[in-house]
Motif scaffolding. Structure first.
Motif, PDB file in Angstrom:
ATOM      1  N   GLU A  68       0.833  -1.193   0.000  1.00  0.00           N
ATOM      2  CA  GLU A  68       0.000   0.000   0.000  1.00  0.00           C
ATOM      3  C   GLU A  68       0.868   1.243   0.000  1.00  0.00           C
ATOM      4  OE1 GLU A  68      -4.194  -0.576   2.030  1.00  0.00           O
ATOM      5  OE2 GLU A  68      -2.543  -1.271   3.269  1.00  0.00           O
ATOM      6  N   GLN A  69       0.424   2.207  -0.796  1.00  0.00           N
ATOM      7  CA  GLN A  69       1.175   3.451  -0.959  1.00  0.00           C
ATOM      8  C   GLN A  69       1.073   4.329   0.265  1.00  0.00           C
ATOM      9  OE1 GLN A  69       2.413   5.224  -4.559  1.00  0.00           O
ATOM     10  NE2 GLN A  69       3.560   4.361  -3.200  1.00  0.00           N
ATOM     11  N   GLU A  70       2.200   4.939   0.575  1.00  0.00           N
ATOM     12  CA  GLU A  70       2.165   5.922   1.660  1.00  0.00           C
ATOM     13  C   GLU A  70       1.424   7.164   1.161  1.00  0.00           C
ATOM     14  OE1 GLU A  70       5.780   6.701   4.038  1.00  0.00           O
ATOM     15  OE2 GLU A  70       5.687   8.682   3.117  1.00  0.00           O
ATOM     16  N   ILE A  71       0.573   7.729   2.011  1.00  0.00           N
ATOM     17  CA  ILE A  71      -0.151   8.947   1.617  1.00  0.00           C
ATOM     18  C   ILE A  71       0.057   9.988   2.705  1.00  0.00           C
ATOM     19  CG2 ILE A  71      -2.365   9.864   0.794  1.00  0.00           C
ATOM     20  CD1 ILE A  71      -3.424   7.017   0.848  1.00  0.00           C
ATOM     21  N   ILE A  72       0.300  11.220   2.267  1.00  0.00           N
ATOM     22  CA  ILE A  72       0.499  12.285   3.261  1.00  0.00           C
ATOM     23  C   ILE A  72      -0.627  13.301   3.137  1.00  0.00           C
ATOM     24  CG2 ILE A  72       2.031  14.147   4.041  1.00  0.00           C
ATOM     25  CD1 ILE A  72       4.362  12.511   2.925  1.00  0.00           C
ATOM     26  N   TRP A  73      -1.267  13.579   4.260  1.00  0.00           N
ATOM     27  CA  TRP A  73      -2.289  14.634   4.293  1.00  0.00           C
ATOM     28  C   TRP A  73      -1.808  15.732   5.219  1.00  0.00           C
ATOM     29  CZ3 TRP A  73      -4.121   9.480   5.434  1.00  0.00           C
ATOM     30  CH2 TRP A  73      -4.766   8.868   4.346  1.00  0.00           C
ATOM     31  N   GLN A  74      -2.170  16.969   4.850  1.00  0.00           N
ATOM     32  CA  GLN A  74      -1.714  18.096   5.663  1.00  0.00           C
ATOM     33  C   GLN A  74      -2.882  18.794   6.348  1.00  0.00           C
ATOM     34  OE1 GLN A  74       1.778  19.147   5.825  1.00  0.00           O
ATOM     35  NE2 GLN A  74       0.900  20.211   7.600  1.00  0.00           N
ATOM     36  N   GLY A  75      -2.797  18.890   7.673  1.00  0.00           N
ATOM     37  CA  GLY A  75      -3.790  19.655   8.427  1.00  0.00           C
ATOM     38  C   GLY A  75      -3.060  20.687   9.265  1.00  0.00           C
ATOM     39  N   ILE A  76      -3.654  21.081  10.364  1.00  0.00           N
ATOM     40  CA  ILE A  76      -2.998  22.042  11.251  1.00  0.00           C
ATOM     41  C   ILE A  76      -2.659  21.334  12.559  1.00  0.00           C
ATOM     42  CG2 ILE A  76      -3.273  24.205  12.538  1.00  0.00           C
ATOM     43  CD1 ILE A  76      -5.310  25.082  10.427  1.00  0.00           C
ATOM     44  N   GLY A  77      -1.373  21.293  12.880  1.00  0.00           N
ATOM     45  CA  GLY A  77      -0.959  20.666  14.142  1.00  0.00           C
ATOM     46  C   GLY A  77      -1.312  21.601  15.288  1.00  0.00           C
ATOM     47  N   VAL A  78      -2.156  21.128  16.205  1.00  0.00           N
ATOM     48  CA  VAL A  78      -2.559  22.012  17.302  1.00  0.00           C
ATOM     49  C   VAL A  78      -2.075  21.534  18.656  1.00  0.00           C
ATOM     50  CG1 VAL A  78      -4.578  23.028  16.190  1.00  0.00           C
ATOM     51  CG2 VAL A  78      -4.825  20.891  17.469  1.00  0.00           C
ATOM     52  N   SER A  79      -1.561  20.308  18.692  1.00  0.00           N
ATOM     53  CA  SER A  79      -1.036  19.803  19.953  1.00  0.00           C
ATOM     54  C   SER A  79       0.163  18.928  19.602  1.00  0.00           C
ATOM     55  CB  SER A  79      -2.127  19.008  20.678  1.00  0.00           C
ATOM     56  OG  SER A  79      -1.714  18.672  21.968  1.00  0.00           O
ATOM     57  N   PRO A  80       1.358  19.269  20.119  1.00  0.00           N
ATOM     58  CA  PRO A  80       2.585  18.644  19.632  1.00  0.00           C
ATOM     59  C   PRO A  80       2.770  17.184  20.045  1.00  0.00           C
ATOM     60  CG  PRO A  80       3.050  20.114  21.469  1.00  0.00           C
ATOM     61  CD  PRO A  80       1.591  20.241  21.185  1.00  0.00           C
ATOM     62  N   GLY A  81       3.586  16.468  19.258  1.00  0.00           N
ATOM     63  CA  GLY A  81       3.902  15.069  19.544  1.00  0.00           C
ATOM     64  C   GLY A  81       3.803  14.232  18.276  1.00  0.00           C
ATOM     65  N   ILE A  82       4.542  13.086  18.259  1.00  0.00           N
ATOM     66  CA  ILE A  82       4.481  12.168  17.117  1.00  0.00           C
ATOM     67  C   ILE A  82       3.997  10.824  17.630  1.00  0.00           C
ATOM     68  CG2 ILE A  82       5.861  10.915  15.406  1.00  0.00           C
ATOM     69  CD1 ILE A  82       7.707  13.389  15.390  1.00  0.00           C
ATOM     70  N   VAL A  83       2.956  10.297  17.026  1.00  0.00           N
ATOM     71  CA  VAL A  83       2.442   8.995  17.457  1.00  0.00           C
ATOM     72  C   VAL A  83       2.045   8.175  16.238  1.00  0.00           C
ATOM     73  CG1 VAL A  83       1.616   9.544  19.793  1.00  0.00           C
ATOM     74  CG2 VAL A  83       0.208  10.152  17.848  1.00  0.00           C
ATOM     75  N   GLU A  84       2.020   6.847  16.430  1.00  0.00           N
ATOM     76  CA  GLU A  84       1.570   5.952  15.356  1.00  0.00           C
ATOM     77  C   GLU A  84       0.505   5.040  15.914  1.00  0.00           C
ATOM     78  OE1 GLU A  84       4.503   3.633  13.164  1.00  0.00           O
ATOM     79  OE2 GLU A  84       6.057   4.872  14.067  1.00  0.00           O
ATOM     80  N   GLY A  85      -0.339   4.526  15.047  1.00  0.00           N
ATOM     81  CA  GLY A  85      -1.297   3.540  15.528  1.00  0.00           C
ATOM     82  C   GLY A  85      -2.437   3.322  14.565  1.00  0.00           C
TER      83      GLY A  85
END
Ligand code: PEP
Ligand code: MG
Length: 588
Positions: free
Chosen positions: A6-23
Motif C-alpha cells: 500500500e502506498q504511503e499517503i500524506i495529508w496536511q492539516g494544522i498541528g494544534v497539539s505537539p507530539g508524534i504517534v503511530e497507531g
C-alpha cells in the motif's frame, strides 16, 4: 498495519497539539445511526411522547455525569463548557417542534426528532455567526445521545474502546475529547476545528498530539488503517513506509535527546550569552494549563486570554466566578507575575455574549476593547474581578486592540470607577495595578511614542499586527501566503514600538505566535523585545534559543534584516542565522 504494497499517503492539516504517534485509526461516528422509520396511529402518540421524555431525562443525567467526571479530572472550568449541552436537552424550540411533528406526521419519535434536529442544525449553520455555527456540534452531539437512548442502543463511547488507537472524526465534541482515555488514545485528527476550537484547547491541556482542519479525513481513512500523526507539523501519514517510520523514529530520538537537554536548563534564567535577561513567560487560555506552565520553566504568564472562560456560556461568568479563576492563576504563578488580558470577544469569537447584530467585517468591527467600551457593565464586571484577584499575587492588566489614546483613557476611567466601587464595598483589591496595552494595530505602533507615556508596558499581539498591517485575514487559507511576519512593514512597526517603549522608560513584550518561532528569536531580540510570551510547549525551546544568542550581535543582525526588502529573503536569513546558533532545536 498497512500492507507493504500500500502506498504511503500524506495529508496536511494544522498541528494544534505537539507530539508524534503511530497507531490504528478508529473513525469515530463516521456513520450516523440508522434511524428506523415506521408509521404510528394517533393512539400511540402518548406512548411515543413518554419514550421521548424518558430519553430526554436519561440524556440529561448522562451529561451531568460526564460533567462531574470532567470536573474531577480536569477542573470545573473545563467542565462548565457542558452547560451549553444541558441547555440543548431543555431547548423548547427543538422539543416542541418534535412534538408537533409527531402529531402531524404520525411517525415514530426518533425519526421525527432526528428530522427536526437536522433542520435545526442546518438553520444554525446557515446563520453568519461563528458562535451559532459552533453550537451545531453541541446540538448534534446531544441529538445523537437522545436518539441512542430512544433506540435503546448502548453507546459506543470513545472511552470504552479498549485498544490503543488514533481517533479520526469529523469534529470532536468537548464531551468526546474530555472523556478520552489518555492511556489508549494516542492522538486525534479532525476534519473541522482551528487552534481555538474546543477540541484543540482540550488536546493541549490533556497533552494529546492532535491535528485539526484536515478536510475529508473521515472518508480518506478507515477504522483499522495504520497512520503516523505528527502533531508538530500537522502531517498525517497513511500507510507510513518503513523509511518514513525509520525517519520519524530518528526524529523522535532526537526530540527525546533535545528534550532532555532542555529539561536541564529548565530552572536556569533566560539570559543571553552577553548577560541580557529576557523575561520568558507563557500564554494560557484556561487555568487548567497551570500545571504545564509550572513544569515548563516559564517566568510567569505573559498572556492570559480570559475570553476562554466565557466559552459555551450563554451568559458571561459572574464577577465572583471570574475572580475565583483569576485568583487561582495569580496564586499559582506567584512569585512570578501574570498579565491578564481583558476580554477580546467580537471579531470571530463569542459574538453571542456581545449581544449585537452581525457585522460585514467583524475583524474590523466592534471587537475587544471597542466592544468592552460599548458594554461597560460586561467590562467592569471583569475589571473588578481582576482588581480583586490582584490582591493575591503579582498581576498586571492589559487591554487588547488599542488604536488611540482616548480608548486607553476611557478604559482607565472605568478601571478607576471599579476601584471606587470595590473600596466602597470594603473589598480588598490591588490599588496600583500596572496597566499595559497590546500593540496589535499599525496605528498603535505608529503612535507608540504617545501611548508609551500613559502605560507601564507594551505587549505586541503579532497575530493581529501582521493581519492588520498586511490586510490579510489571519484565518483565510486562500491568502495565507501574504501573511508575512517578516515583511519589512511589520519589522518597521516592531522597531518603532520598541524604540518608543525604551525612550519612555517602559518595557515591550511580544505574545503573538511570532514569539514561539525559534527562527525569529534573533530578530525579535535584536529589535529590542524585552519579554517573550509563548505557548507553554515552546517555552524550553525559546529559552535555549535565547541562551544561545548574543544581544549585541542580534542587534546588528536585526539592523541588516531591516534594510532588506524581500520578506522571503529576510525569513531565510533569519532561519540561517538561528540554525547557526542552535542547530539542535531545528530537530524539534
Ligand atoms: C495576537 O493578536 O497576537 C494575540 C496574542 O492575541 P489573539 O491571538 O488572542 O488575538
Ligand atoms: Mg490579538
Amino acid at each position: 498495519m498497512g500492507a507493504p504494497h500500500e502506498q504511503e499517503i500524506i495529508w496536511q492539516g494544522i498541528g494544534v497539539s505537539p507530539g508524534i504517534v503511530e497507531g490504528d485509526v478508529v473513525v469515530h461516528w463516521q456513520n450516523e445511526e440508522e434511524i428506523p422509520v415506521r408509521d404510528i396511529t394517533p393512539a400511540e402518540i402518548p406512548s411515543e411522547i413518554a419514550r421521548f421524555e424518558v430519553a430526554l431525562i436519561a440524556t440529561r443525567q448522562e451529561l451531568l455525569e460526564i460533567q462531574q467526571k470532567i470536573a474531577g479530572a480536569i477542573g470545573a472550568d473545563d467542565a462548565s463548557i457542558f452547560d451549553a449541552h444541558l441547555l440543548v436537552v431543555e431547548d423548547r424550540t427543538l422539543i416542541d417542534e418534535a412534538l408537533r411533528g409527531l402529531e402531524r406526521d404520525l411517525n415514530n419519535i426518533e425519526f421525527v426528532f432526528h428530522q427536526v434536529a437536522e433542520k435545526y442544525c442546518r438553520t444554525l449553520a446557515a446563520i453568519d455567526d461563528p458562535y451559532l455555527q459552533e453550537r451545531v456540534v453541541d446540538v448534534e452531539d446531544v441529538t445523537r445521545r437522545i436518539i441512542r437512548h430512544l433506540l435503546g442502543k448502548s453507546r459506543e463511547e470513545l472511552h470504552k474502546l479498549d485498544r490503543p488507537h488514533i481517533i479520526v472524526a469529523r469534529n470532536l465534541t468537548p464531551s468526546d475529547t474530555a472523556l478520552i482515555n489518555r492511556e489508549l488514545v494516542r492522538g486525534f485528527v479532525t476534519e473541522q476545528g482551528s487552534r481555538t476550537s474546543h477540541s484543540a484547547i482540550m488536546a493541549r491541556s490533556l497533552g494529546i498530539p492532535a491535528i485539526v482542519a484536515l478536510p475529508g479525513v473521515c472518508t480518506k481513512t478507515a477504522t483499522g488503517d495504520y497512520v503516523l500523526l505528527d502533531g508538530y507539523s500537522g502531517r498525517l501519514i497513511g500507510n507510513p513506509s518503513e523509511q518514513t517510520r525509520f525517519a520519524y523514529g530518528q526524529i523522535e530520538r532526537q526530540k527525546v535527546a533535545v528534550t532532555h537537554q532542555l529539561e536541564a536548563i529548565r530552572e536556569t534564567p533566560s539570559n543571553t550569552r552577553d548577560g541580557r535577561h529576557i523575561i520568558l513567560s507563557a500564554n494560557i487560555e484556561l487555568p487548567s494549563e497551570l500545571d504545564a506552565v509550572a513544569s515548563s520553566g516559564a517566568e510567569g504568564i505573559g498572556l492570559f486570554r480570559t475570553e476562554f472562560l466565557f466559552l459555551n456560556k450563554t451568559v458571561p461568568p459572574s464577577e465572583d466566578e471570574q475572580y475565583e479563576s483569576y485568583k487561582l492563576v495569580a496564586e499559582r504563578c506567584s512569585p512570578h507575575g501574570v498579565i491578564i488580558r481583558t476580554l477580546d470577544i467580537g471579531g470571530d469569537k463569542l459574538m453571542h455574549l456581545a449581544d449585537q447584530t452581525s457585522e460585514d467585517n467583524p475583524f474590523l468591527g466592534c471587537r475587544a476593547i471597542r466592544l468592552c467600551l460599548a458594554q461597560p457593565e460586561l467590562f467592569k464586571t471583569q475589571l473588578r474581578a481582576i482588581l480583586r484577584a490582584g490582591a493575591h499575587g503579582h498581576m498586571r492588566l492589559m487591554y487588547p486592540m488599542i488604536g488611540q489614546a482616548e480608548e486607553l483613557r476611557r478604559a482607565n476611567a472605568l478601571l478607576e470607577e471599579c476601584k471606587q466601587e470595590l473600596a466602597g464595598r470594603g473589598i480588598p483589591y490591588l490599588h496600583d495595578i500596572e496597566v499595559g496595552i497590546m500593540i496589535e494595530l499599525p496605528a498603535a505602533a505608529l503612535i507608540a511614542d504617545q501611548l508609551a507615556k500613559e502605560v507601564k508596558f507594551f505587549s505586541v499581539g503579532s497575530n493581529d499586527l501582521v493581519q492588520y498591517t498586511m490586510a490579510v485575514d489571519r484565518g483565510n487559507e486562500r491568502i495565507a501566503y501574504l501573511y508575512q511576519p517578516t515583511h519589512p512593514a511589520v519589522l518597521r512597526l516592531l522597531a518603532m514600538a520598541a524604540t518608543a517603549a525604551h525612550d519612555n522608560g517602559i518595557w515591550i513584550g511580544i505574545c503573538g505566535e511570532m514569539a514561539s518561532e525559534i527562527h525569529l528569536t534573533p530578530l525579535l531580540l535584536g529589535l529590542g523585545i524585552d519579554e517573550f510570551s509563548v505557548g507553554t510547549p515552546a517555552v524550553p525551546r525559546i529559552k535555549k534559543a535565547l541562551q544561545s544568542l548574543e544581544f549585541q550581535a542580534c542587534q546588528e543582525f536585526a539592523g541588516r534584516a531591516a534594510s532588506m526588502t524581500d520578506p522571503q529573503e529576510i525569513e531565510t536569513m533569519c532561519r540561517d542565522y538561528a540554525k547557526q546558533h542552535y542547530p539542535d532545536l531545528f530537530d524539534l
